[in-house]
Structures are given as C-alpha cells and as structure tokens.
Write a protein that holds these residues in place. Structure first.
Motif, short mmCIF file in Angstrom:
data_model
loop_
_atom_site.label_atom_id
_atom_site.label_comp_id
_atom_site.label_asym_id
_atom_site.label_seq_id
_atom_site.Cartn_x
_atom_site.Cartn_y
_atom_site.Cartn_z
N GLY A 134 0.79 -1.22 0.00
CA GLY A 134 0.00 0.00 0.00
C GLY A 134 0.82 1.27 0.00
N LYS A 135 2.10 1.16 -0.40
CA LYS A 135 2.98 2.32 -0.42
C LYS A 135 3.57 2.50 -1.81
CE LYS A 135 4.64 2.00 4.39
NZ LYS A 135 5.86 1.93 5.23
N LEU A 136 3.72 3.75 -2.21
CA LEU A 136 4.45 4.02 -3.44
C LEU A 136 5.94 3.95 -3.13
CD1 LEU A 136 4.29 4.86 -6.42
CD2 LEU A 136 4.36 7.25 -5.66
N SER A 137 6.66 3.15 -3.89
CA SER A 137 8.09 2.96 -3.66
C SER A 137 8.80 2.96 -5.00
CB SER A 137 8.36 1.65 -2.91
OG SER A 137 7.88 0.54 -3.67
N ALA A 138 10.13 3.14 -4.96
CA ALA A 138 10.87 3.26 -6.21
C ALA A 138 12.29 2.75 -6.05
CB ALA A 138 10.90 4.72 -6.67
N THR A 139 12.89 2.43 -7.19
CA THR A 139 14.30 2.06 -7.27
C THR A 139 14.87 2.70 -8.52
OG1 THR A 139 15.86 0.20 -7.22
CG2 THR A 139 13.92 -0.06 -8.61
N MET A 140 16.20 2.83 -8.59
CA MET A 140 16.82 3.37 -9.79
C MET A 140 17.73 2.34 -10.43
SD MET A 140 19.77 6.08 -8.50
CE MET A 140 18.65 7.02 -7.46
N LEU A 141 17.77 2.37 -11.76
CA LEU A 141 18.63 1.45 -12.50
C LEU A 141 20.09 1.85 -12.36
CD1 LEU A 141 15.94 0.51 -13.74
CD2 LEU A 141 17.15 0.28 -15.92
N THR A 142 20.97 0.84 -12.34
CA THR A 142 22.41 1.09 -12.37
C THR A 142 23.03 0.29 -13.51
OG1 THR A 142 23.00 -0.71 -10.85
CG2 THR A 142 22.47 1.43 -9.87
N THR A 143 24.17 0.77 -13.97
CA THR A 143 24.88 0.13 -15.07
C THR A 143 26.37 0.09 -14.74
OG1 THR A 143 25.42 2.16 -16.26
CG2 THR A 143 23.26 1.19 -16.68
N ASP A 144 27.13 -0.55 -15.62
CA ASP A 144 28.58 -0.40 -15.55
C ASP A 144 28.93 1.06 -15.70
OD1 ASP A 144 29.16 -3.10 -15.26
OD2 ASP A 144 29.39 -3.43 -17.41
N SER A 145 29.98 1.46 -15.02
CA SER A 145 30.45 2.83 -15.17
C SER A 145 31.17 2.99 -16.50
CB SER A 145 31.38 3.19 -14.02
OG SER A 145 31.61 4.58 -13.97
N ALA A 146 31.41 4.24 -16.88
CA ALA A 146 32.05 4.53 -18.17
C ALA A 146 32.80 5.85 -18.08
CB ALA A 146 30.99 4.58 -19.28
N PRO A 147 33.71 6.10 -19.00
CA PRO A 147 34.45 7.37 -19.00
C PRO A 147 33.48 8.56 -19.08
CG PRO A 147 35.45 5.82 -20.53
CD PRO A 147 34.14 5.23 -20.11
N PRO A 148 33.80 9.66 -18.42
CA PRO A 148 35.07 9.96 -17.75
C PRO A 148 35.08 9.64 -16.26
CG PRO A 148 33.75 11.94 -17.87
CD PRO A 148 32.93 10.85 -18.52
N LEU A 178 23.81 1.77 -21.58
CA LEU A 178 24.59 2.67 -20.73
C LEU A 178 24.14 4.11 -20.92
CD1 LEU A 178 28.19 1.26 -21.36
CD2 LEU A 178 26.62 0.67 -19.50
N THR A 179 24.48 4.95 -19.96
CA THR A 179 24.26 6.38 -20.11
C THR A 179 24.97 6.87 -21.37
OG1 THR A 179 24.10 6.68 -17.70
CG2 THR A 179 24.63 8.63 -19.02
N PRO A 180 24.31 7.65 -22.21
CA PRO A 180 24.92 8.08 -23.47
C PRO A 180 26.25 8.82 -23.25
CG PRO A 180 22.59 8.59 -23.46
CD PRO A 180 22.92 8.15 -22.07
N PRO A 181 27.25 8.54 -24.09
CA PRO A 181 28.56 9.18 -23.93
C PRO A 181 28.51 10.70 -23.94
CG PRO A 181 28.69 7.35 -25.48
CD PRO A 181 27.24 7.55 -25.18
N GLU A 182 27.62 11.28 -24.77
CA GLU A 182 27.55 12.73 -24.85
C GLU A 182 27.05 13.35 -23.54
OE1 GLU A 182 23.85 11.05 -26.96
OE2 GLU A 182 25.99 10.57 -26.77
N LEU A 183 26.23 12.61 -22.81
CA LEU A 183 25.78 13.08 -21.50
C LEU A 183 26.89 12.85 -20.47
CD1 LEU A 183 23.51 14.24 -19.74
CD2 LEU A 183 22.62 11.92 -19.47
N LEU A 184 27.49 11.69 -20.50
CA LEU A 184 28.57 11.38 -19.56
C LEU A 184 29.74 12.35 -19.69
CD1 LEU A 184 28.84 7.49 -19.52
CD2 LEU A 184 28.64 8.97 -17.53
N SER A 185 29.99 12.85 -20.87
CA SER A 185 31.13 13.74 -21.08
C SER A 185 30.99 15.04 -20.30
CB SER A 185 31.29 14.04 -22.57
OG SER A 185 30.22 14.83 -23.05
N ARG A 186 29.79 15.32 -19.83
CA ARG A 186 29.54 16.56 -19.09
C ARG A 186 29.62 16.37 -17.58
NH1 ARG A 186 24.14 18.71 -20.19
NH2 ARG A 186 25.01 20.53 -19.15
#
Length: 211
Positions: A134-148, A178-186
């Motif tokens: 009866g509760k709203l709950s959440a989790t977040m996805l994780t992935t392998d890390s990447a540069p930088p 994975l998180t897109p490289p163009e986003l990770l670069s920031r």
C-alpha cells in the motif's frame, strides 16, 4: 551503484523542469524541501505520468509481505528485465528520479558527481516504481560505469538523455544500455565533505568540501 543523492531543485523550479518532458506536470502533495543527503528507505520524489509524487526509496514489489530485508534501492540494468524483484515494474511501471547530483566513495573518500559542474542542472535517473504494502516505492537502475568517471566506481546510475526519456517512459527495452557518452562527457566529480557518511547530516556544505 548509488546510495546517496542530492535534490535541492524544488517547488515550481522542479515542476518547470519536469514540464520539459510532459505536457502538464502537477505535484498534488507538493514537492519536498531541499535535501543534500538522501539515503535508501527515505522519501524521494519521482515523476510518473506527469505527476511528481513522494515515494519510498527502496522498491516494495506487490508480493512483499513486510519491509524487512535489504532495501531494493538499486536495480542492475543487465538483469532488471528478468529478476523477480524488478521485472513487473520494468514492464509496467517506469518513472524518472530527479537529482542535482549523487555521492560515491573512492578510496574511502566521498565524491560528489554533478552535471557540467552546474549543481543546479537536473539529472534524470531511470526509475521503477511499485505499490506493494500500500505504499508508493521506487528504485533506480544502475549500469557499468564509463568514462570519464569509470575511475570513481564500477557502477553508476543509468541517467537518461532528454531524447531517451520518452522511450524509457513508453516501455522501450533499455536493459543493459549505458548512459549516453555525450551526456557522460559533461559529468564533473569533486570532493565532498566526509560528514556525508552520516545520514543525519543534511546541509549544503556537504557538496562543497574544501579542495
């Protein structure tokens, strides 16, 4: 992995930012005040179907009988589509988890990760929600890390680019991506205050440790 994060973009500013991804956004229960040390089992805001709502950070699947056991605050992207704890939410209950940055520990020293070094810019993590017990709950996805930031930790949250958000919310299969490289670069990493290790500490100076 991600076990602590920061969200100080609140109230109308958070609603306005969410409005980029939905035609209309509401927060019927209001938005939380600024937080600088959010931890598992605490209440975090999630965005689903154009509504910002408070949710327990730690998924409670429909089959859970109580809240005992380790909190399911992270879901591995590689197995999220098949693991019993997450597969139903992955198929049917997608959400976004906003943050201004997150903490990670490297060689026992806390570090703060933000987008472009501008702490006010929001990062959107791929999230899942459930309504067990009866509760709203959440989790977040994780992935392998990447540069930088691969040096920081071998895991990281799965952050979504603006272009990916509609596909994620529509249920597109993104397991293992994975998180897109163009986003990770920031991404920018800087030392955080050691006091962040205690969840009772919650103030702006945690993200502004002396260099």
């Amino acid at each position: 992995m991600c076990g602590r994060f920061v969200l100080f973009t609140t109230a109308e500013a958070l609603i306005d930012a969410a409005g980029v991804h939905f035609a209309q956004v509401s927060a019927p229960q209001g938005t939380p005040g600024p937080r600088y040390n959010l931890a598992p089992t605490q209440v975090i805001p999630i965005l689903r179907e154009g509504v910002i709502e408070p949710a327990r950070w730690g998924l409670l699947p429909h089959w859970k009988k109580d809240e005992t056991g380790p909190p399911l605050f992270n879901a591995r992207s590689e197995t999220v589509a098949t693991k019993p704890s997450f597969r139903d939410a992955y198929r049917h209950h997608r959400c976004l988890i906003p943050m201004n940055g997150y903490y990670e520990w490297h060689e026992k020293k806390p570090q703060f990760v933000s987008l472009g070094g501008d702490d006010s810019e929001l990062m959107w993590a791929a999230g899942l929600y459930a309504t067990g017990l009866g509760k709203l709950s959440a989790t977040m996805l994780t992935t392998d890390s990447a540069p930088p930031i691969e040096w920081l930790h071998d895991r990281m949250p799965r952050f979504l680019s603006d272009e990916e958000i509609p596909a994620w919310l529509a249920g597109e299969d993104m397991a293992g991506s994975l998180t897109p490289p163009e986003l990770l670069s920031r991404f920018v990493v800087r030392p955080a205050a050691r006091e962040v290790g205690n969840v009772r500490n919650d103030y702006p100076e945690l993200i502004a440790a002396d260099q």
